[in-house]
Scaffold this motif. Structure first.
Motif, PDB file in Angstrom:
ATOM      1  N   ASN A   1       0.838  -1.199   0.000  1.00 46.80           N
ATOM      2  CA  ASN A   1       0.000   0.000   0.000  1.00 46.80           C
ATOM      3  C   ASN A   1       0.872   1.248   0.000  1.00 46.80           C
ATOM      4  OD1 ASN A   1      -2.483   1.217  -0.012  1.00 46.80           O
ATOM      5  ND2 ASN A   1      -2.585   1.391   2.221  1.00 46.80           N
ATOM      6  N   GLU A   2       1.895   1.221   0.840  1.00 54.31           N
ATOM      7  CA  GLU A   2       2.820   2.361   0.886  1.00 54.31           C
ATOM      8  C   GLU A   2       3.548   2.513  -0.449  1.00 54.31           C
ATOM      9  OE1 GLU A   2       5.449   1.985   4.290  1.00 54.31           O
ATOM     10  OE2 GLU A   2       3.657   1.517   5.530  1.00 54.31           O
ATOM     11  N   TYR A   3       4.046   1.345  -0.930  1.00 55.14           N
ATOM     12  CA  TYR A   3       4.770   1.358  -2.212  1.00 55.14           C
ATOM     13  C   TYR A   3       3.877   1.927  -3.297  1.00 55.14           C
ATOM     14  CZ  TYR A   3       8.377  -1.756  -0.243  1.00 55.14           C
ATOM     15  OH  TYR A   3       9.358  -2.300   0.495  1.00 55.14           O
ATOM     16  N   CYS A   4       2.665   1.450  -3.298  1.00 58.58           N
ATOM     17  CA  CYS A   4       1.725   1.837  -4.327  1.00 58.58           C
ATOM     18  C   CYS A   4       1.502   3.355  -4.308  1.00 58.58           C
ATOM     19  CB  CYS A   4       0.405   1.118  -4.082  1.00 58.58           C
ATOM     20  SG  CYS A   4      -0.251   0.357  -5.536  1.00 58.58           S
ATOM     21  N   ALA A   5       1.379   3.852  -3.089  1.00 60.64           N
ATOM     22  CA  ALA A   5       1.190   5.298  -2.949  1.00 60.64           C
ATOM     23  C   ALA A   5       2.386   6.049  -3.547  1.00 60.64           C
ATOM     24  CB  ALA A   5       1.007   5.635  -1.476  1.00 60.64           C
ATOM     25  N   GLU A   6       3.587   5.493  -3.246  1.00 62.77           N
ATOM     26  CA  GLU A   6       4.823   6.135  -3.782  1.00 62.77           C
ATOM     27  C   GLU A   6       4.838   6.058  -5.291  1.00 62.77           C
ATOM     28  OE1 GLU A   6       7.305   7.606  -1.861  1.00 62.77           O
ATOM     29  OE2 GLU A   6       5.923   7.308  -0.143  1.00 62.77           O
ATOM     30  N   PHE A   7       4.555   4.799  -5.779  1.00 62.23           N
ATOM     31  CA  PHE A   7       4.536   4.615  -7.240  1.00 62.23           C
ATOM     32  C   PHE A   7       3.563   5.590  -7.883  1.00 62.23           C
ATOM     33  CE2 PHE A   7       6.043   0.027  -6.804  1.00 62.23           C
ATOM     34  CZ  PHE A   7       7.300   0.324  -7.301  1.00 62.23           C
ATOM     35  N   THR A   8       2.395   5.692  -7.307  1.00 65.98           N
ATOM     36  CA  THR A   8       1.361   6.561  -7.857  1.00 65.98           C
ATOM     37  C   THR A   8       1.863   7.995  -7.926  1.00 65.98           C
ATOM     38  OG1 THR A   8      -0.239   5.123  -6.793  1.00 65.98           O
ATOM     39  CG2 THR A   8      -1.060   7.237  -7.586  1.00 65.98           C
ATOM     40  N   LYS A   9       2.504   8.377  -6.813  1.00 66.35           N
ATOM     41  CA  LYS A   9       3.055   9.743  -6.771  1.00 66.35           C
ATOM     42  C   LYS A   9       4.050   9.943  -7.919  1.00 66.35           C
ATOM     43  CE  LYS A   9       4.884  11.884  -2.865  1.00 66.35           C
ATOM     44  NZ  LYS A   9       5.255  11.647  -1.456  1.00 66.35           N
ATOM     45  N   LEU A  10       4.935   8.969  -8.073  1.00 63.78           N
ATOM     46  CA  LEU A  10       5.997   9.032  -9.061  1.00 63.78           C
ATOM     47  C   LEU A  10       5.409   9.051 -10.478  1.00 63.78           C
ATOM     48  CD1 LEU A  10       9.098   9.085  -9.194  1.00 63.78           C
ATOM     49  CD2 LEU A  10       9.038   6.589  -9.414  1.00 63.78           C
TER      50      LEU A  10
ATOM     51  N   ASP B   1      -7.869   2.238  -8.325  1.00 62.18           N
ATOM     52  CA  ASP B   1      -8.411   0.915  -7.958  1.00 62.18           C
ATOM     53  C   ASP B   1      -7.403   0.071  -7.205  1.00 62.18           C
ATOM     54  OD1 ASP B   1     -10.764  -0.633  -8.008  1.00 62.18           O
ATOM     55  OD2 ASP B   1      -9.818  -1.973  -9.481  1.00 62.18           O
ATOM     56  N   SER B   2      -6.105   0.223  -7.621  1.00 61.66           N
ATOM     57  CA  SER B   2      -5.065  -0.544  -6.904  1.00 61.66           C
ATOM     58  C   SER B   2      -5.098  -0.231  -5.424  1.00 61.66           C
ATOM     59  CB  SER B   2      -3.686  -0.192  -7.473  1.00 61.66           C
ATOM     60  OG  SER B   2      -3.570  -0.668  -8.780  1.00 61.66           O
ATOM     61  N   MET B   3      -5.188   1.072  -5.165  1.00 64.07           N
ATOM     62  CA  MET B   3      -5.246   1.473  -3.760  1.00 64.07           C
ATOM     63  C   MET B   3      -6.471   0.855  -3.075  1.00 64.07           C
ATOM     64  SD  MET B   3      -2.641   3.451  -3.272  1.00 64.07           S
ATOM     65  CE  MET B   3      -2.934   4.610  -1.947  1.00 64.07           C
ATOM     66  N   ASP B   4      -7.609   0.908  -3.775  1.00 64.68           N
ATOM     67  CA  ASP B   4      -8.844   0.314  -3.195  1.00 64.68           C
ATOM     68  C   ASP B   4      -8.686  -1.177  -2.958  1.00 64.68           C
ATOM     69  OD1 ASP B   4     -10.095   2.694  -3.122  1.00 64.68           O
ATOM     70  OD2 ASP B   4     -11.384   2.360  -4.887  1.00 64.68           O
ATOM     71  N   LEU B   5      -8.087  -1.843  -3.985  1.00 64.91           N
ATOM     72  CA  LEU B   5      -7.929  -3.303  -3.867  1.00 64.91           C
ATOM     73  C   LEU B   5      -7.086  -3.663  -2.654  1.00 64.91           C
ATOM     74  CD1 LEU B   5      -7.408  -4.486  -7.560  1.00 64.91           C
ATOM     75  CD2 LEU B   5      -9.429  -4.780  -6.131  1.00 64.91           C
ATOM     76  N   ILE B   6      -5.995  -2.908  -2.543  1.00 66.86           N
ATOM     77  CA  ILE B   6      -5.114  -3.209  -1.396  1.00 66.86           C
ATOM     78  C   ILE B   6      -5.844  -2.931  -0.089  1.00 66.86           C
ATOM     79  CG2 ILE B   6      -3.016  -2.445  -0.209  1.00 66.86           C
ATOM     80  CD1 ILE B   6      -1.813  -2.087  -3.067  1.00 66.86           C
ATOM     81  N   LYS B   7      -6.578  -1.820  -0.093  1.00 68.31           N
ATOM     82  CA  LYS B   7      -7.324  -1.481   1.127  1.00 68.31           C
ATOM     83  C   LYS B   7      -8.340  -2.600   1.474  1.00 68.31           C
ATOM     84  CE  LYS B   7      -9.673   2.597   2.358  1.00 68.31           C
ATOM     85  NZ  LYS B   7     -10.181   3.878   1.743  1.00 68.31           N
ATOM     86  N   GLU B   8      -9.035  -3.050   0.427  1.00 66.66           N
ATOM     87  CA  GLU B   8     -10.016  -4.138   0.636  1.00 66.66           C
ATOM     88  C   GLU B   8      -9.335  -5.406   1.123  1.00 66.66           C
ATOM     89  OE1 GLU B   8     -12.785  -5.128  -2.522  1.00 66.66           O
ATOM     90  OE2 GLU B   8     -13.349  -2.996  -2.668  1.00 66.66           O
ATOM     91  N   SER B   9      -8.171  -5.698   0.517  1.00 65.30           N
ATOM     92  CA  SER B   9      -7.442  -6.915   0.912  1.00 65.30           C
ATOM     93  C   SER B   9      -7.023  -6.828   2.371  1.00 65.30           C
ATOM     94  CB  SER B   9      -6.216  -7.108   0.030  1.00 65.30           C
ATOM     95  OG  SER B   9      -6.612  -7.318  -1.295  1.00 65.30           O
ATOM     96  N   ILE B  10      -6.582  -5.622   2.742  1.00 69.36           N
ATOM     97  CA  ILE B  10      -6.195  -5.456   4.163  1.00 69.36           C
ATOM     98  C   ILE B  10      -7.410  -5.681   5.057  1.00 69.36           C
ATOM     99  CG2 ILE B  10      -5.449  -3.751   5.878  1.00 69.36           C
ATOM    100  CD1 ILE B  10      -3.581  -2.623   3.663  1.00 69.36           C
TER     101      ILE B  10
END
Lengths: 214, 474
Positions: free
Chosen positions: B238-247, B293-302
């Motif tokens: 989730n953190e990585y994804c946030a970073e990737f998204t930012k990048l 959606d990636s963020m949502d998916l990860i959130k849902e998975s958590i």
């Protein structure tokens, strides 16, 4: 219950010789039959069975007459002593005016004596006889044998009850008449209260006892 | 007493007759015996034989003379005799008269007559008369004996029969008592067997729960580990994804800006082509949606892993062996934890309505109460055929807490309602229900000194009301 027929001037009295098996009840009657004047007695009626045991009863009728012309009939019965014949004892005992309890003096028989005495008391109740007022004499028979209960002990045993006690050797005629006279006295006393014998019927005790005359 | 009365009423007269009274001529000397004797007498010169009562009344006469005077003669005799034997001569006849004595009484007179033809007739008649008297007396005494004996015998038989009947009655009575005893023993044995069966079933259930608990504990442990690292990885992702998204957002902005400002249409054809390719790619892929959606998916998975964790922990709580000690628990939380486990059974057809009151802690066996709530809720769900509502209300009172679990299901029929807490009572199909759930629930509530009852209307629904007091001596 004595039967009084005033119209015929006749009084019938029943006396039963009770006691354990083989204590000498029939012997008492046989001796009385022999002792008493023939004109005063009938024949001894026995129902002979094998082995000299009384199966039903024996009956000796006696007869006396008073100066006032009253006929006094006395019927002497014996009962079968064997335990099994309780119903017969009960039937014979009914309406009796007096009882001679013939006990066996032998020490080995003391239990049988008391069983039979209890049986007498029970059967008296069953046929409606008030045992407390029933004229009763106890005769300790077979005084000629060895190993018998002591006379003093016997008197001690019966002292509380005020029942007259006689000692006899019936087979030799000893004590038989004394026992009979004793029970006649008891019966007379009892009947005198009920029937007013002495003053009403003019039957004196002596006249009543004369039935036993030899 | 009864016996005595009966004896007196029915048997005394008979005894009186035979033992105490003297029977008369009729009973002691029958006509036929006299007749029998007289037959032979005629051959011996006797012309008549007669018997009279003591008062002279004729009892019997057998006359071979054909002489009419005989009867008249006999009628005269009593006046001229007494208790002694007499021989009289009247006209041409010699007559012998003998009193018959029984029991000191004259019961009659025996009279025999002979024709006065030969001189020794007197002698013959004398002996004949004596012989006759002896026969008659013997006969009388025998009859008397027999009468006495048979009357005693009758009495004895009747008495013995009565006694036997009495004993028979007693035996019957005691037999009946024994039969009753046997019956009550049977009943007792049946009851005990049932108790043992119940206890056995409870034990088996406890055993089953213990096994489930162990299994659950093992599974929970095994699941917890992967779930742990999956969750941890997901968090990192989730953190990585946030970073990737930012990048990626930065890159895209840069490309957009660069294209708009710095590059002329013809200057760098190759670069433009590349840029177009990226644009097309962006159109196909839709990175904005993907990133969101990636963020949502990860959130849902958590969230999913969290739910797995909760279920595993509830499962451990629900049936863990060796932890059956009373603790302070909040009943609302207990109910929630139970609902969590059975949610799968409920979610498609049940609308759940909770009206929780503010409940203080209750000292109890929470796991056991969970079983109660679970049994009732599952039953409620089963009672709802398609769609319905389960309403759970909790209330706190001064001395107790009350839990009401209602459903809008099929309800319980009147004939069944009294039996639903009985062990092995079930209306479910074979293999579906053990008939133990509510019995166990009942026992658990009773163990908490509480009360469980049910109100139900057919086709309307059922409400279980459970009261749990604070003072439960646990």
């Amino acid at each position: 219950m004595a039967e009084l027929q005033t119209s015929e001037k006749k009084l019938t009295v029943k006396i039963v010789y009770y006691g354990p098996a083989l204590s000498g009840k029939t012997t008492n009657l046989m001796q009385l039959h022999d002792i008493i004047l023939p004109r005063k007695r009938g024949e001894l009626m026995t129902l002979e069975t094998s082995g000299d045991r009384t199966l039903f009863f024996d009956l000796l009728p006696l007869m006396g007459k008073t100066s006032e012309g009253y006929k006094i009939k006395i019927k002497l019965f014996t009962v079968p002593g064997q335990v099994a014949h309780d119903a017969t004892r009960k039937a014979v005992l009914s309406r009796t005016d007096g009882v001679v309890f013939v006990a066996d003096s032998q020490l080995t028989q003391s239990v049988n004596n008391s069983i039979s005495f209890e049986n007498l008391e029970k059967n008296a109740g069953r046929v409606g006889i008030d045992f407390d007022t029933l004229p009763l004499v106890v005769q300790y028979n077979k005084r000629d044998l060895k190993d018998i209960i002591d006379e003093k002990e016997v008197r001690g045993l019966w002292k509380q009850t005020h029942i007259p006690v006689q000692f006899s050797t019936a087979i030799h005629g000893q004590g038989v008449k004394e026992t009979f006279v004793s029970v006649l006295k008891e019966v007379y006393r009892n009947l005198n209260q009920k029937l007013n014998m002495e003053s009403g019927l003019k039957i004196t005790e002596d006249e009543f006892l004369s039935v036993a005359n030899m | 007493m009864e016996e005595k009365e009966k004896f007196n009423q029915t048997l005394m007269p008979e005894i009186a007759d035979h033992l105490n009274d003297s029977p008369g001529l009729d009973k002691l000397l029958k006509h036929n015996i006299l007749k029998d004797i007289s037959l032979d007498l005629s051959g011996l010169g006797i012309v008549f034989l007669s018997m009279t009562y003591p008062d002279g009344k004729l009892y019997f006469i057998s006359d071979f003379s054909g002489d009419r005077r005989v009867t008249e003669l006999v009628a005269k005799f009593p006046g001229i005799v007494d208790s002694y034997d007499k021989t009289l001569t009247i006209d041409d006849m010699i007559i012998r008269i003998s009193p018959v004595i029984h029991d000191f009484e004259i019961i009659g007179y025996l009279i025999a007559g002979m024709k006065k033809e030969v001189s020794d007739n007197v002698e013959t008649l004398f002996h004949m008369g004596n012989l006759l008297l002896k026969i008659v007396n013997f006969y009388i005494s025998s009859t008397y004996k027999m009468n006495l004996t048979s009357s005693i015998h009758t009495l004895v038989v009747e008495d013995t029969y009565e006694e036997l009947q009495r004993q028979n009655d007693l035996l019957k009575k005691s037999e009946k008592q024994y039969q009753e005893l046997v019956k009550s023993l049977d009943e007792e044995v049946r009851k005990k067997a049932e108790e043992i069966k119940d206890a056995n079933t409870q034990l088996m259930h406890q055993d089953k729960m213990a096994s489930i608990g162990q299994l659950a504990a093992g599974v929970a442990h095994e699941i917890n580990n992967p779930v742990g690292f999956v969750k941890s990885n997901l968090s990192t992702m989730n953190e990585y994804c946030a970073e990737f998204t930012k990048l990626i957002k930065g890159y895209r902005q840069f490309i957009h800006d660069f294209y708009a400002t710095s590059i002329s249409k013809d200057q760098n054809k190759a670069l433009e082509n590349e840029f177009e390719e990226i644009k097309q790619m962006e159109q196909t892929i839709d990175p904005d949606y993907l990133m969101e959606d990636s963020m949502d998916l990860i959130k849902e998975s958590i969230e999913g892993t969290e739910r797995i964790k909760k279920i595993v922990s509830d499962l451990k709580d629900f049936a863990h062996p060796g932890e059956d000690t009373p603790t302070h628990a909040n009943i609302n939380e207990c109910i929630d934890s139970t609902l969590n486990i059975i949610w799968n059974e409920l979610k498609y057809k049940v609308t759940l309505v909770k009206e929780y009151g503010n409940l203080p802690m209750l000292y109890c066996y929470p796991r056991q109460l969970n079983q109660v709530f679970m049994n009732i809720c599952i039953n409620a769900a089963h009672a709802i055929e398609k769609k319905g509502e389960i309403k759970i209300i909790t209330k706190a009172y001064e001395n107790h807490q009350e839990i009401l679990i209602s459903d809008t299901g099929s309800g319980i029929s009147e004939e069944h309602i009294s039996r639903i807490f009985d062990p092995f009572f079930t209306t479910k199909d074979v293999g579906k229900g053990t008939g133990l759930g509510l019995n166990l629930s009942y026992n658990i509530v009773k163990k908490h000194m509480g009360d469980i009852r049910v109100e139900s209307r057919l086709n309307k629904g059922t409400t279980f009301i459970i009261k749990l007091p604070y003072e439960n001596h646990l």
